[in-house]
Scaffold this active site. Structure first.
Site, mmCIF file in Angstrom:
data_model
loop_
_atom_site.group_PDB
_atom_site.id
_atom_site.type_symbol
_atom_site.label_atom_id
_atom_site.label_comp_id
_atom_site.label_asym_id
_atom_site.label_seq_id
_atom_site.Cartn_x
_atom_site.Cartn_y
_atom_site.Cartn_z
ATOM 1 N N ARG A 77 -12.392 -25.057 -47.117
ATOM 2 C CA ARG A 77 -13.278 -24.292 -47.998
ATOM 3 C C ARG A 77 -12.310 -23.463 -49.097
ATOM 4 O O ARG A 77 -11.572 -23.011 -48.766
ATOM 5 C CB ARG A 77 -14.011 -23.268 -47.440
ATOM 6 C CG ARG A 77 -14.718 -22.559 -48.248
ATOM 7 C CD ARG A 77 -15.722 -21.314 -47.623
ATOM 8 N NE ARG A 77 -16.491 -20.544 -48.574
ATOM 9 C CZ ARG A 77 -16.097 -19.198 -48.769
ATOM 10 N NH1 ARG A 77 -15.233 -18.627 -48.102
ATOM 11 N NH2 ARG A 77 -16.870 -18.505 -49.770
ATOM 12 N N HIS A 121 -16.123 -17.719 -57.019
ATOM 13 C CA HIS A 121 -15.646 -16.792 -55.925
ATOM 14 C C HIS A 121 -14.742 -15.628 -56.739
ATOM 15 O O HIS A 121 -13.801 -15.296 -56.746
ATOM 16 C CB HIS A 121 -14.545 -17.247 -55.086
ATOM 17 C CG HIS A 121 -14.331 -16.556 -53.727
ATOM 18 N ND1 HIS A 121 -14.370 -17.107 -52.331
ATOM 19 C CD2 HIS A 121 -13.752 -15.213 -53.608
ATOM 20 C CE1 HIS A 121 -14.067 -16.328 -51.592
ATOM 21 N NE2 HIS A 121 -13.770 -15.182 -52.264
ATOM 22 N N GLU A 166 -20.499 -14.362 -51.742
ATOM 23 C CA GLU A 166 -20.804 -12.889 -51.618
ATOM 24 C C GLU A 166 -21.284 -12.429 -52.999
ATOM 25 O O GLU A 166 -20.682 -11.310 -53.287
ATOM 26 C CB GLU A 166 -19.715 -12.343 -50.806
ATOM 27 C CG GLU A 166 -19.113 -12.779 -49.639
ATOM 28 C CD GLU A 166 -18.165 -11.950 -49.124
ATOM 29 O OE1 GLU A 166 -17.525 -10.847 -49.611
ATOM 30 O OE2 GLU A 166 -18.022 -11.841 -47.848
ATOM 31 N N ASN A 294 -20.315 -14.886 -44.077
ATOM 32 C CA ASN A 294 -19.040 -14.241 -43.783
ATOM 33 C C ASN A 294 -19.281 -13.190 -43.001
ATOM 34 O O ASN A 294 -20.253 -12.416 -43.245
ATOM 35 C CB ASN A 294 -18.700 -13.985 -45.153
ATOM 36 C CG ASN A 294 -18.048 -15.225 -46.254
ATOM 37 O OD1 ASN A 294 -18.107 -16.184 -45.533
ATOM 38 N ND2 ASN A 294 -17.731 -14.807 -47.318
ATOM 39 N N TYR A 296 -16.929 -9.887 -40.576
ATOM 40 C CA TYR A 296 -15.759 -9.545 -40.088
ATOM 41 C C TYR A 296 -16.067 -8.531 -39.277
ATOM 42 O O TYR A 296 -15.084 -8.011 -38.164
ATOM 43 C CB TYR A 296 -14.961 -8.959 -41.232
ATOM 44 C CG TYR A 296 -14.638 -10.057 -42.466
ATOM 45 C CD1 TYR A 296 -15.047 -10.579 -43.139
ATOM 46 C CD2 TYR A 296 -13.187 -10.599 -42.104
ATOM 47 C CE1 TYR A 296 -14.851 -11.796 -44.137
ATOM 48 C CE2 TYR A 296 -12.746 -11.649 -42.937
ATOM 49 C CZ TYR A 296 -13.635 -12.138 -43.913
ATOM 50 O OH TYR A 296 -12.938 -13.189 -44.711
ATOM 51 N N GLU A 352 -16.600 -17.342 -43.347
ATOM 52 C CA GLU A 352 -15.384 -16.492 -43.378
ATOM 53 C C GLU A 352 -15.426 -15.734 -42.322
ATOM 54 O O GLU A 352 -16.635 -15.168 -41.882
ATOM 55 C CB GLU A 352 -15.485 -15.570 -44.654
ATOM 56 C CG GLU A 352 -14.700 -16.265 -45.815
ATOM 57 C CD GLU A 352 -14.590 -15.223 -47.073
ATOM 58 O OE1 GLU A 352 -14.631 -13.991 -46.632
ATOM 59 O OE2 GLU A 352 -14.976 -15.553 -48.064
HETATM 60 C C1 LIG Z 1 -16.801 -7.118 -45.387
HETATM 61 O O1 LIG Z 1 -15.935 -8.126 -45.739
HETATM 62 C C2 LIG Z 1 -16.328 -9.229 -46.735
HETATM 63 O O2 LIG Z 1 -17.351 -9.698 -46.020
HETATM 64 C C3 LIG Z 1 -15.297 -9.861 -47.148
HETATM 65 C C4 LIG Z 1 -14.069 -10.028 -46.564
HETATM 66 N N1 LIG Z 1 -13.351 -10.820 -47.317
HETATM 67 C C5 LIG Z 1 -14.278 -11.266 -48.316
HETATM 68 N N2 LIG Z 1 -15.143 -10.842 -48.122
HETATM 69 C C6 LIG Z 1 -13.947 -12.251 -49.716
HETATM 70 O O3 LIG Z 1 -14.896 -13.436 -49.439
HETATM 71 C C7 LIG Z 1 -12.308 -12.727 -49.444
HETATM 72 O O4 LIG Z 1 -12.349 -13.116 -50.713
HETATM 73 C C8 LIG Z 1 -11.545 -11.731 -48.975
HETATM 74 O O5 LIG Z 1 -10.470 -12.074 -49.020
HETATM 75 C C9 LIG Z 1 -11.939 -11.432 -47.403
HETATM 76 C C10 LIG Z 1 -11.249 -10.528 -46.779
HETATM 77 O O6 LIG Z 1 -11.342 -9.120 -47.048
#
Ligand SMILES: CO[C@H](O)c1c[n+]2c([nH]1)[C@H](O)[C@@H](O)[C@H](O)[C@H]2CO
Length: 446
Positions: A77, A121, A166, A294, A296, A352
């Site tokens: 991706r 992005h 995002e 995405n 985390y 992600e």
């Molecule tokens: C709460 O985290 C977000 O969903 C998020 C985390 N991240 C992202 N979005 C972005 O899509 C990436 O470009 C970042 O590098 C990556 C890591 O920080």
């Protein structure tokens, strides 16, 4: 210990983004982006870092694709830098910029790796920002024209497309919190940007249908944090629901699937929605082929009458990553299952998921056991989600390479491949080697 298999043809991959890895932002006729402008504005990025070199992927893409092949990745991706294609955002095409992505796609296909393109992005052409950027209603046409050109140029070889990465982060981190480009702090602009991204997304989806790409699929990639109520009180439950519907997939999927914003957004935040927004909702309601998730981390939400959303984030006291995000794999399951239950998407991809840890090179190796543990726990939750009916078709770890982590610059490492920024040497971390085995076996022992 038991072995759990993922579905046949599950698309295991890794993800990156143009401004974070490519470097050479103005090479070969490319135009400036809002992130080139933002990172070159003193005070915006930790240590004064910029994306001028990053992981030098613009020049080293063949080496990086060889690494993907060595690890056995099935998919990759990546995002297109709009200003490489349209240096001024619209009008004149930059042939050399288009050539780069042509070559990148051909190299991926040659390596047997499925391309998965993100059209946007965050690196908006700076000239479009000068015209108001995402706050200008005309951006829906500018974006759809750019998208259509990419469909025409790469649609013969690329089947999987995501319009926006995002849009919540673009709208609120970039236009309300001011921590991302273009660095604005205006809540009305943030909601206008939310709305115009939805208009642009759906206009691009219609262009995609017109392009009639064989086996083509188009979707949108959305950020998510698992928000649970801090207690069983009704106040906390409401606060968590409001946080979920504003901060996660519902803010965008409710308009796309049902032609309206979520009820709690209309109840608590209606004053910030663009005037006459409802006139656009029919145009925004446009069928998509998949949802990109995405994920985390997760948090608890406690009722807070002083907050515009009526709630504040509370930590659970769990182990954290280098970003300070609590490690909460259960939230991954909740987001995936909640998505399927609430919107029943045809397909879901994890676009992600990953973690930043304090990676060190020891005798030419990187023993990132914490990242292996993070990934393993999230894979277990992904497998449980599939067993419980989530139409999960693939997973992209964030990230392939250590890269430019926006306002944190190069201080945070998310890659399964280590990048020595002084030499540009790549080292596959232990997590990358471990991931290779997961992909090879298409299974997990737990
Ligand atoms: C709460 O985290 C977000 O969903 C998020 C985390 N991240 C992202 N979005 C972005 O899509 C990436 O470009 C970042 O590098 C990556 C890591 O920080």
């Amino acid at each position: 210990m038991s072995t759990k298999y993922f579905p046949k043809d599950f698309l295991w991959g890794a993800a990156t983004a143009s401004y974070q890895i490519e470097g050479s932002p103005l090479a070969d006729g490319a135009g400036s982006s809002i992130w080139h402008r933002f990172s070159h504005t003193p005070g915006n990025i930790l240590n004064g870092d910029t994306g001028d070199v990053a992981a030098d992927h613009y020049r080293r893409y063949k080496e990086d694709i060889a690494l993907m092949k060595e690890m056995g990745l099935k998919g990759y991706r990546f995002s297109i830098a709009w200003p490489r294609i349209y240096p001024y955002g619209k009008g004149k095409i930059n042939v050399k910029g288009m050539d780069f992505y042509d070559r990148l796609v051909d190299e991926l296909l040659e390596a047997g790796i499925t391309p998965f393109i993100t059209l946007y992005h965050w690196d908006l052409p700076a000239t479009l920002q000068d015209l108001g950027g995402w706050a200008n209603r005309d951006i829906a046409c500018w974006f759809a024209d750019y998208a259509d050109y990419m469909f025409q140029r790469l649609g013969d070889r690329v089947e999987n497309w995501s319009t926006l990465n995002e849009p919540w982060v673009v709208a609120f981190v970039g236009h309300l919190f001011g921590e991302h480009a273009p660095g604005m702090k205006d809540i009305y602009s943030a909601f206008l940007v939310t709305h115009n991204q939805l208009r642009a997304h759906s206009k691009a989806v219609r262009a995609f249908r017109e392009a009639n790409i064989a086996n083509g699929k188009i979707g949108i990639t959305l950020s998510n944090t698992s928000h649970d109520p801090a207690t069983d009180s009704m106040e906390d439950k409401i606060a968590a629901k409001v946080a979920h519907e504003w901060n996660n997939y519902p803010l965008f999927l409710h308009p796309i699937y049902y032609g309206d914003y979520p009820d709690t957004v209309k109840e608590f935040l209606k004053e910030y929605l663009p005037k006459n927004y409802y006139k656009d909702m029919e145009e925004i309601k446009e069928e998509i082929d998949f949802v990109g998730i995405n994920y985390y981390s997760g948090d608890l939400v406690k009722f807070d009458p002083d907050s515009p959303l009526g709630g504040k984030s509370v930590k659970r006291g769990l182990p954290k990553t280098e970003m300070g995000w609590e490690i909460y794999p259960e939230g991954f399951y909740k987001i995936l299952k909640g998505l399927q239950d609430e919107y029943n998407p045809k397909e879901v991809y994890v676009t992600e998921n990953g973690a930043a840890f304090d990676d060190k090179v020891e005798n030419g190796e990187v023993h990132d056991h914490k990242r292996i543990d993070y990934l393993k726990k999230h894979f277990e939750m992904a497998h449980k989600a599939i067993e419980d009916g989530v139409k999960l078709k693939g997973y992209f770890v964030w990230s392939l390479l250590d890269n430019f982590e926006w306002a944190f610059g190069y201080s945070k490492r998310f890659g399964i491949v280590y990048v020595d920024y002084n030499t540009q040497k790549r080292i596959i971390k232990d997590s990358g080697k471990w991931y290779s085995q997961i992909i090879k076996n298409n299974s997990l022992d737990f």
